[in-house]
Design a protein around this motif. Structure first.
Motif, PDB file in Angstrom:
ATOM      1  N   VAL A  29       0.795  -1.276  -0.027  1.00 19.36           N
ATOM      2  CA  VAL A  29      -0.028  -0.107  -0.024  1.00 19.36           C
ATOM      3  C   VAL A  29       0.951   1.454   0.133  1.00 19.36           C
ATOM      4  O   VAL A  29       0.798   2.322  -0.937  1.00 19.36           O
ATOM      5  CB  VAL A  29      -0.927  -0.189   1.245  1.00 19.36           C
ATOM      6  CG1 VAL A  29      -1.612   1.182   1.455  1.00 19.36           C
ATOM      7  CG2 VAL A  29      -2.040  -1.320   1.189  1.00 19.36           C
ATOM      8  N   LEU A  30       1.946   1.307   0.978  1.00 21.79           N
ATOM      9  CA  LEU A  30       2.979   2.360   0.806  1.00 21.79           C
ATOM     10  C   LEU A  30       3.388   2.786  -0.359  1.00 21.79           C
ATOM     11  O   LEU A  30       3.601   3.613  -1.087  1.00 21.79           O
ATOM     12  CB  LEU A  30       3.991   2.370   2.067  1.00 21.79           C
ATOM     13  CG  LEU A  30       3.536   2.398   3.341  1.00 21.79           C
ATOM     14  CD1 LEU A  30       4.620   2.126   4.297  1.00 21.79           C
ATOM     15  CD2 LEU A  30       2.912   3.705   3.755  1.00 21.79           C
ATOM     16  N   SER A  31       4.022   1.431  -1.069  1.00 18.79           N
ATOM     17  CA  SER A  31       4.449   1.564  -2.443  1.00 18.79           C
ATOM     18  C   SER A  31       3.699   2.237  -3.621  1.00 18.79           C
ATOM     19  O   SER A  31       3.975   3.059  -4.316  1.00 18.79           O
ATOM     20  CB  SER A  31       5.160   0.294  -2.693  1.00 18.79           C
ATOM     21  OG  SER A  31       6.094  -0.337  -2.063  1.00 18.79           O
ATOM     22  N   THR A  32       2.498   1.714  -3.536  1.00 16.41           N
ATOM     23  CA  THR A  32       1.527   2.297  -4.312  1.00 16.41           C
ATOM     24  C   THR A  32       1.230   3.447  -4.171  1.00 16.41           C
ATOM     25  O   THR A  32       0.999   4.626  -5.192  1.00 16.41           O
ATOM     26  CB  THR A  32       0.146   1.342  -4.510  1.00 16.41           C
ATOM     27  OG1 THR A  32       0.471  -0.128  -4.523  1.00 16.41           O
ATOM     28  CG2 THR A  32      -0.693   1.753  -5.542  1.00 16.41           C
ATOM     29  N   SER A  33       1.052   4.081  -2.813  1.00 16.10           N
ATOM     30  CA  SER A  33       0.854   5.423  -2.472  1.00 16.10           C
ATOM     31  C   SER A  33       2.114   6.401  -3.003  1.00 16.10           C
ATOM     32  O   SER A  33       1.752   7.406  -3.603  1.00 16.10           O
ATOM     33  CB  SER A  33       0.853   5.598  -1.107  1.00 16.10           C
ATOM     34  OG  SER A  33      -0.326   4.845  -0.633  1.00 16.10           O
ATOM     35  N   LEU A  34       3.051   5.767  -2.996  1.00 12.59           N
ATOM     36  CA  LEU A  34       4.250   6.547  -3.646  1.00 12.59           C
ATOM     37  C   LEU A  34       4.085   6.957  -5.196  1.00 12.59           C
ATOM     38  O   LEU A  34       4.509   7.967  -5.693  1.00 12.59           O
ATOM     39  CB  LEU A  34       5.703   5.989  -3.484  1.00 12.59           C
ATOM     40  CG  LEU A  34       6.202   5.750  -1.977  1.00 12.59           C
ATOM     41  CD1 LEU A  34       7.362   5.110  -1.845  1.00 12.59           C
ATOM     42  CD2 LEU A  34       6.482   7.413  -1.447  1.00 12.59           C
ATOM     43  N   LEU A  66      -1.537  -3.486 -11.137  1.00  6.20           N
ATOM     44  CA  LEU A  66      -0.309  -3.772 -10.962  1.00  6.20           C
ATOM     45  C   LEU A  66       0.288  -4.519  -9.746  1.00  6.20           C
ATOM     46  O   LEU A  66       0.821  -5.444  -9.420  1.00  6.20           O
ATOM     47  CB  LEU A  66       0.770  -2.563 -10.904  1.00  6.20           C
ATOM     48  CG  LEU A  66       2.117  -2.701 -10.454  1.00  6.20           C
ATOM     49  CD1 LEU A  66       2.708  -3.517 -11.305  1.00  6.20           C
ATOM     50  CD2 LEU A  66       2.760  -1.199 -10.379  1.00  6.20           C
ATOM     51  N   THR A  67      -0.665  -3.888  -8.447  1.00  8.86           N
ATOM     52  CA  THR A  67      -0.624  -4.634  -7.323  1.00  8.86           C
ATOM     53  C   THR A  67      -0.979  -6.084  -7.151  1.00  8.86           C
ATOM     54  O   THR A  67      -0.668  -7.054  -6.580  1.00  8.86           O
ATOM     55  CB  THR A  67      -1.255  -3.678  -6.215  1.00  8.86           C
ATOM     56  OG1 THR A  67      -0.532  -2.470  -6.085  1.00  8.86           O
ATOM     57  CG2 THR A  67      -1.114  -4.363  -4.774  1.00  8.86           C
ATOM     58  N   LEU A  68      -2.611  -6.124  -7.979  1.00 10.01           N
ATOM     59  CA  LEU A  68      -3.053  -7.404  -7.837  1.00 10.01           C
ATOM     60  C   LEU A  68      -2.130  -8.712  -8.538  1.00 10.01           C
ATOM     61  O   LEU A  68      -2.146  -9.610  -7.959  1.00 10.01           O
ATOM     62  CB  LEU A  68      -4.383  -7.110  -8.644  1.00 10.01           C
ATOM     63  CG  LEU A  68      -5.775  -6.349  -8.104  1.00 10.01           C
ATOM     64  CD1 LEU A  68      -6.839  -6.533  -8.773  1.00 10.01           C
ATOM     65  CD2 LEU A  68      -5.890  -7.355  -6.798  1.00 10.01           C
ATOM     66  N   LEU A  69      -1.566  -8.155  -9.693  1.00  6.74           N
ATOM     67  CA  LEU A  69      -0.868  -9.191 -10.406  1.00  6.74           C
ATOM     68  C   LEU A  69       0.428  -9.716  -9.710  1.00  6.74           C
ATOM     69  O   LEU A  69       0.531 -11.016  -9.847  1.00  6.74           O
ATOM     70  CB  LEU A  69      -0.462  -8.636 -11.939  1.00  6.74           C
ATOM     71  CG  LEU A  69      -1.515  -9.049 -13.001  1.00  6.74           C
ATOM     72  CD1 LEU A  69      -2.861  -8.355 -12.596  1.00  6.74           C
ATOM     73  CD2 LEU A  69      -1.082  -8.224 -14.228  1.00  6.74           C
ATOM     74  N   THR A  70       1.053  -8.693  -9.193  1.00  4.50           N
ATOM     75  CA  THR A  70       2.374  -9.261  -8.594  1.00  4.50           C
ATOM     76  C   THR A  70       1.938  -9.846  -7.159  1.00  4.50           C
ATOM     77  O   THR A  70       2.740 -11.012  -6.625  1.00  4.50           O
ATOM     78  CB  THR A  70       3.232  -8.007  -8.272  1.00  4.50           C
ATOM     79  OG1 THR A  70       2.595  -6.900  -7.643  1.00  4.50           O
ATOM     80  CG2 THR A  70       3.795  -7.368  -9.702  1.00  4.50           C
ATOM     81  N   LEU A 117      -6.046  -6.094  -0.457  1.00  2.77           N
ATOM     82  CA  LEU A 117      -4.936  -4.911  -1.140  1.00  2.77           C
ATOM     83  C   LEU A 117      -5.579  -4.110  -2.130  1.00  2.77           C
ATOM     84  O   LEU A 117      -5.516  -2.730  -2.009  1.00  2.77           O
ATOM     85  CB  LEU A 117      -3.757  -5.497  -1.769  1.00  2.77           C
ATOM     86  CG  LEU A 117      -2.644  -5.963  -0.630  1.00  2.77           C
ATOM     87  CD1 LEU A 117      -1.540  -6.941  -1.430  1.00  2.77           C
ATOM     88  CD2 LEU A 117      -2.141  -4.646   0.003  1.00  2.77           C
ATOM     89  N   GLY A 118      -6.338  -4.622  -3.106  1.00  5.89           N
ATOM     90  CA  GLY A 118      -7.133  -4.012  -4.101  1.00  5.89           C
ATOM     91  C   GLY A 118      -8.012  -3.093  -3.552  1.00  5.89           C
ATOM     92  O   GLY A 118      -8.038  -1.723  -3.787  1.00  5.89           O
TER      93      GLY A 118
END
Length: 253
Positions: A29-34, A66-70, A117-118
């Protein structure tokens, strides 16, 4: 159907998430926020909109995908590889549990983590950009189907891998690059004709395009084609897993 066995596998895998919540939930979540800060705010201020959608909002479906797939791939692959590594997989295989029930327990847990996560990332995105969802039903459908499909892929990788290093090869060297090149941060319509045709070979394009359509009704390929490709990829993964259990590939030796 042995629901007790499915529940046992599912709860065990979900409890592992609770024990590693910083790595499993907080870090992605932090990575996606960046990404939202860098691409949505910094770069987005220089790109007014794409196909009538503000750039900050346009990248939200791509970042969620991107988050879902990885995460789906990595969670499912580690979930089934660890019992193989410790040897406890033989206890599961010798128990009165069908292959379908084993797959449902592991894949269901991995998909659940990715869906959580999504949803968190979707909720976080409202802090950065105004967002609307044109087709909530299809958004949920793509979210769930994609999570399960790539959890199935991760399950395949977990059986195929011979070491922890191999677990990282497909997610990091194949899935992540394909996602970045699949329209996460842009529309493939802006590419030159040759590269646009090349991009259409990338299966991730169809996943991101369909998911983005559910938000804004804009897409690089038609919604029907995107949904059909998602189902096709799931069917291929199911067929491979069926073959693995039928032949005992790296499971019984």
């Amino acid at each position: 159907m042995n629901w007790r066995a499915i529940q046992a596998i599912y709860i065990f895998e979900m409890s592992r998430t609770a024990r590693t919540i910083w790595q499993s939930i907080v870090s992605p979540v932090l990575s996606t926020s960046l990404y939202f800060v860098v691409f949505g705010a910094a770069i987005g201020s220089r790109i007014p909109e794409i196909e009538g959608v503000s750039y900050g909002a346009f990248i939200v479906p791509g970042l969620i995908m991107l988050t879902l797939l990885t995460q789906s791939t990595m969670n499912a692959s580690f979930g089934i590889y660890f019992p193989r590594f410790t040897g406890t997989i033989f206890e599961i295989l010798s128990a009165p549990v069908a292959a379908f029930e084993i797959v449902l327990g592991y894949v269901g847990a991995a998909a659940t983590k990715s869906i959580i996560l999504g949803v968190i990332i979707l909720a976080t995105s409202w802090l950065f950009v105004p967002l609307s969802i044109a087709h909530p039903f299809w958004m949920v459908a793509y979210l769930v189907l994609t999570s399960f499909t790539f959890s199935l892929l991760g399950f395949i990788i977990g059986i195929w891998a011979e070491g922890f290093e191999r677990l990282q090869i497909v997610p990091l060297l194949i899935i992540t690059p394909l996602t970045f090149l699949g329209g996460t941060f842009y529309s493939i319509s802006v590419l030159p004709p040759f590269w646009r045709d090349v991009a259409l070979v990338n299966p991730v394009v169809y996943l991101i395009s369909g998911f983005r359509w559910s938000f804004f009704e804009v897409s690089d390929v038609s919604h029907g084609v995107s949904f059909a490709m998602t189902l096709l990829f799931m069917a291929i993964c199911l067929a491979v897993i069926w073959w693995m259990f039928r032949t005992g590939y790296k499971l019984k030796r």
